[in-house]
Enzyme design. Structure first.
Site, short mmCIF file in Angstrom:
data_model
loop_
_atom_site.label_atom_id
_atom_site.label_comp_id
_atom_site.label_asym_id
_atom_site.label_seq_id
_atom_site.Cartn_x
_atom_site.Cartn_y
_atom_site.Cartn_z
N LYS A 188 66.54 38.25 39.38
CA LYS A 188 67.75 38.45 39.38
C LYS A 188 68.07 39.09 41.10
O LYS A 188 68.90 38.51 42.12
CB LYS A 188 68.46 41.00 39.13
CG LYS A 188 68.29 40.33 36.89
CD LYS A 188 68.41 41.88 36.56
CE LYS A 188 66.87 42.49 36.82
NZ LYS A 188 65.89 42.01 35.71
N HIS A 225 69.44 35.38 10.27
CA HIS A 225 70.31 36.98 10.15
C HIS A 225 71.43 36.77 10.99
O HIS A 225 71.96 37.32 11.08
CB HIS A 225 69.18 37.56 10.91
CG HIS A 225 69.54 38.94 11.18
ND1 HIS A 225 69.12 40.19 10.53
CD2 HIS A 225 70.10 39.29 12.37
CE1 HIS A 225 69.72 41.17 10.48
NE2 HIS A 225 70.09 41.18 11.87
N GLU A 226 70.87 36.32 12.69
CA GLU A 226 71.71 35.75 13.76
C GLU A 226 73.12 35.39 13.06
O GLU A 226 74.56 35.49 13.80
CB GLU A 226 71.42 35.50 14.63
CG GLU A 226 70.47 36.47 15.21
CD GLU A 226 70.48 37.89 15.67
OE1 GLU A 226 72.08 38.11 15.47
OE2 GLU A 226 69.82 38.62 15.75
P1 ADP Z 1 64.32 40.28 38.41
O1 ADP Z 1 64.50 40.18 39.44
O2 ADP Z 1 64.76 39.49 37.79
O3 ADP Z 1 62.96 41.15 38.17
P2 ADP Z 1 62.77 38.33 39.83
O4 ADP Z 1 64.47 37.35 40.85
O5 ADP Z 1 62.45 39.16 40.71
O6 ADP Z 1 62.96 39.09 38.99
O7 ADP Z 1 62.47 37.04 39.83
C1 ADP Z 1 60.30 36.58 40.23
C2 ADP Z 1 60.38 35.37 40.10
O8 ADP Z 1 60.31 34.52 39.41
C3 ADP Z 1 61.53 34.54 41.27
O9 ADP Z 1 60.97 34.64 42.68
C4 ADP Z 1 61.32 32.97 41.05
O10 ADP Z 1 59.83 32.80 41.77
C5 ADP Z 1 60.75 32.94 39.44
N1 ADP Z 1 62.33 32.89 38.45
C6 ADP Z 1 62.86 33.57 38.22
N2 ADP Z 1 64.13 33.55 36.66
C7 ADP Z 1 64.18 32.33 37.84
C8 ADP Z 1 65.46 31.48 37.75
N3 ADP Z 1 66.23 31.40 36.75
N4 ADP Z 1 65.30 29.99 37.66
C9 ADP Z 1 63.95 29.56 39.28
N5 ADP Z 1 63.17 30.91 39.41
C10 ADP Z 1 62.94 31.52 38.53
ZN ZN Z 2 71.18 41.91 13.31
#
Ligand code: ADP
Ligand code: ZN
Length: 621
Positions: free
Chosen positions: A220, A437-438
């Site tokens: 995120k 289930h799903e």
């Molecule tokens: P959140 O904010 O959802 O907790 P982060 O953005 O902090 O997650 O993610 C942490 C690290 O994990 C990122 O810096 C990245 O390196 C890796 N990561 C997470 N999701 C992805 C993704 N969809 N694609 C590539 N790297 C990812």
């Molecule tokens: Zn269910």
């Protein structure tokens, strides 16, 4: 690691830096004050207070050289030659009304003079010193409370929450994988930020607040940063939990401050991580005054959200993994009215994410990313990044030339052991059950051509409790639901359990949430909407009492007989809906089997996959 360094370099300025220790007015004042105390101490050392009679006897003994008389005291300097060893050379006595004193002093040839008891300067100091001391101490206390950072006395309401602003972001959508839908939705925001003025040209309302919803580690923050990177605008990053303050009103001041700063550098992205810490639903109970601070902060946030219009060029992104606890006011239209789901990646997504991170290590040519992805259901993006890192460490330890698949398997075993404690990874037998289930939910939904379209079926474990899910999207906003539609909803909810019963001739604990929801709907049908002929028109809704912390109380008196009737009608409603679900699932065995086979490989089925298989095998109710 690399990434982290890059980020650090990008932080051009951090808004509020802890103040370096500077010599200022207060330090000088402190020095003077200490000096005065030392001088006083020195004086006291040499002076002793005596009684008036002792003073007189010393005068008579000729030990006194000089006397200074004021209203409040008589200070006598002693004749050191006469007194001998001088522990002190002056005495002080409180004067007594004594007309003979002057005569006595003259007789003993003591020189004497009188001084006015109060001088102007002395008076002034008497007033100023205590005030200055209080101000000084208060400032120290304030600084302590506000943490190490702190400016002068007057700007203490400035935002102390760490606000990072990055100007030059190199993160783009290319660095994120497995969340294609979210990317598409956010592409519009990028366009808006690139040219905020012409966006509203045709009267379209620009988005303001977007809520990124998903489990931790799914990217995120990365996504928000990438939006800023794609649009090349500054990225403000704060954490919701840092806004909850000790003093009422302080958090609100911080929010105001933050928006002011962001406004100055618009267009920009303002990202609030952990919005749930800040935006928890306000309590309806009037008894709890303790939440005042949080409410003020939240109210300020709402006011700011309402305050800026589409021309401002600020986009507010926020992340949460618990959207259900957010205050509904935050989600109202014109605020965080758009939600973007950032979910754990499926097989295809994991392959794409692994490819991004494996690029950063030296990997063997024959490394099969697909195989690794197969072994890691339920891993988030952050888990996969961690996995790649671990695998590289394993390879380093065995002094390998490059990272091979065995390194990954070893790393997976290590990580899974940790994750099992945290998240639990499901075993193949469970996975199969979850798939059936799903598909039970999905097939009933499809067969009844329900009001909520089946959008996606997934068997990726999501946190605690939910092992898989079927995502239904309402086809349109509905305010009225018919009796028939409500019982269809119940059938869909019960479909999962029914499917388990049919294919495994046994049910599991996985359906408890479904059962709760189904029962709630059935009970509401009977008691609120009078949809049961036997119970008839009176409603028996439970009212939530504000003054008892929201505990439900019975609004109307319900006789035992009615209460029994309600129970049996609720049961009847549920059973009738279950009948229908059983019928649908029996008819659609082939469809379900086919879907389960595909689910076990791909982990998710989207609408198009489902539609294709439905055409081939599906039977409508
Ligand atoms: P959140 O904010 O959802 O907790 P982060 O953005 O902090 O997650 O993610 C942490 C690290 O994990 C990122 O810096 C990245 O390196 C890796 N990561 C997470 N999701 C992805 C993704 N969809 N694609 C590539 N790297 C990812
Ligand atoms: Zn269910």
């Amino acid at each position: 690691m690399e990434n982290e360094k890059k980020i650090k370099r990008n932080i051009k300025k951090e808004f509020i830096q802890p103040d370096p220790v500077k010599i200022n007015f207060y330090h000088i004042f402190l020095l003077i004050w200490l000096g005065m105390i030392a001088y006083q101490y020195y004086l006291v050392q040499n002076i002793t207070t005596v009684s008036y009679s002792e003073f007189l006897s010393r005068v008579d003994a000729g030990e006194v050289k000089e006397v200074v008389i004021s209203d409040a005291s008589i200070r006598a300097t002693l004749n050191t030659k006469k007194v001998g060893s001088n522990k002190f050379d002056s005495i002080i006595a409180v004067p007594v009304k004594d007309d003979q004193l002057t005569a006595r002093l003259i007789k003993n040839s003591v020189s004497f003079k009188a001084v006015p008891s109060e001088t102007f300067l002395g008076n002034l100091l008497k007033w100023l010193i205590p005030i200055a001391i209080i101000v000084f101490l208060w400032n120290i206390v304030l600084k302590k409370i506000m943490g190490s950072a702190g400016g002068g006395l007057l700007n203490f309401q400035k935002s102390k929450a760490r606000v990072y602003v990055e100007e030059d972001i190199h993160t783009t959508f290319k660095d994120i994988a497995g969340v294609e839908e979210a990317k598409q939705e956010l592409a519009e925001i990028v366009n808006y930020l690139k040219d905020p003025n012409s966006f509203g040209r045709l009267g379209g309302r620009a988005p303001k607040g977007i809520l990124l919803v998903g489990p931790p580690g799914t990217g995120k923050t990365l996504m928000a940063r990438a939006v800023a990177g794609e649009a090349s605008v500054p990225f403000y990053h704060i954490n919701g939990s840092e806004f909850v303050e000790m003093f009422v009103g302080m958090g609100a001041a911080r929010v105001r401050d933050l928006f002011n700063q962001a406004r100055k550098s618009a267009p920009c992205i303002l990202f609030i991580d952990e919005l749930d810490a800040l935006g928890k639903a306000r309590s309806t109970s009037p008894m709890s005054g303790a939440n005042d601070e949080k409410e003020q902060t939240l109210n300020q946030l709402l006011a700011e959200l309402d305050g800026f219009d589409s021309q401002t060029g600020i986009i507010l992104l926020a992340a949460t993994n618990r959207p259900e606890i957010l205050d509904p006011a935050l989600l109202r239209s014109g605020r965080f009215d758009r939600q973007v789901l950032i979910d754990k990646p499926d097989q295809k997504g994991r392959v794409a994410i692994l490819k991004i991170h494996i690029k950063k290590v030296r990997s063997a040519k024959d490394l099969s990313v697909e195989n690794i992805a197969h072994l890691t259901p339920g891993f988030s993006g952050a888990d996969l990044e961690n996995l790649t890192n671990e695998a590289a460490l394993v390879a380093t330890r065995r002094k390998g030339k490059d990272v091979v698949e065995e390194d990954f398997t070893e790393a997976i075993e290590r990580i899974v052991a940790g994750l099992e404690r945290k998240n639990r990874i499901i075993n193949p037998e469970e996975k199969k059950r979850v798939a059936y289930h799903e598909m039970g939910h999905a097939s009933v939904g499809l067969a009844m051509d329900c009001l909520d379209k089946v959008h996606k079926v997934s068997i990726i474990p999501r946190g605690i409790g939910a092992l898989g899910y079927t995502l239904q999207r309402p086809t349109e906003d509905r305010y009225l639901l018919t009796k028939n539609q409500l019982s269809q909803k119940i059938s869909v909810l019960l479909g999962g359990r029914v499917s388990e019963k049919i294919f495994f001739s046994d049910v599991s604990t996985g359906a408890s949430d479904d059962l709760n929801k189904a029962t709630d709907i059935a009970r509401a049908m009977v008691t609120q909407y009078s949809m049961s002929d036997k119970v008839g028109l009176p409603t028996y809704e439970l009212k939530h009492n504000q003054f008892l912390g929201g505990a439900p109380v019975q609004a109307n008196q319900v006789s035992d007989a009615t209460s029994q009737l309600i129970d049996s009608e609720v049961r009847f409603t549920l059973e009738a809906a279950e009948e229908k679900a059983i019928d649908v699932i029996e008819k659609n065995r082939k469809f379900i089997e086919a879907c389960v086979q595909k689910l076990l490989i791909d982990e998710t089925l989207v609408e198009t996959d489902l539609k294709a298989l439905w055409k081939e095998f599906g039977v409508s109710a």
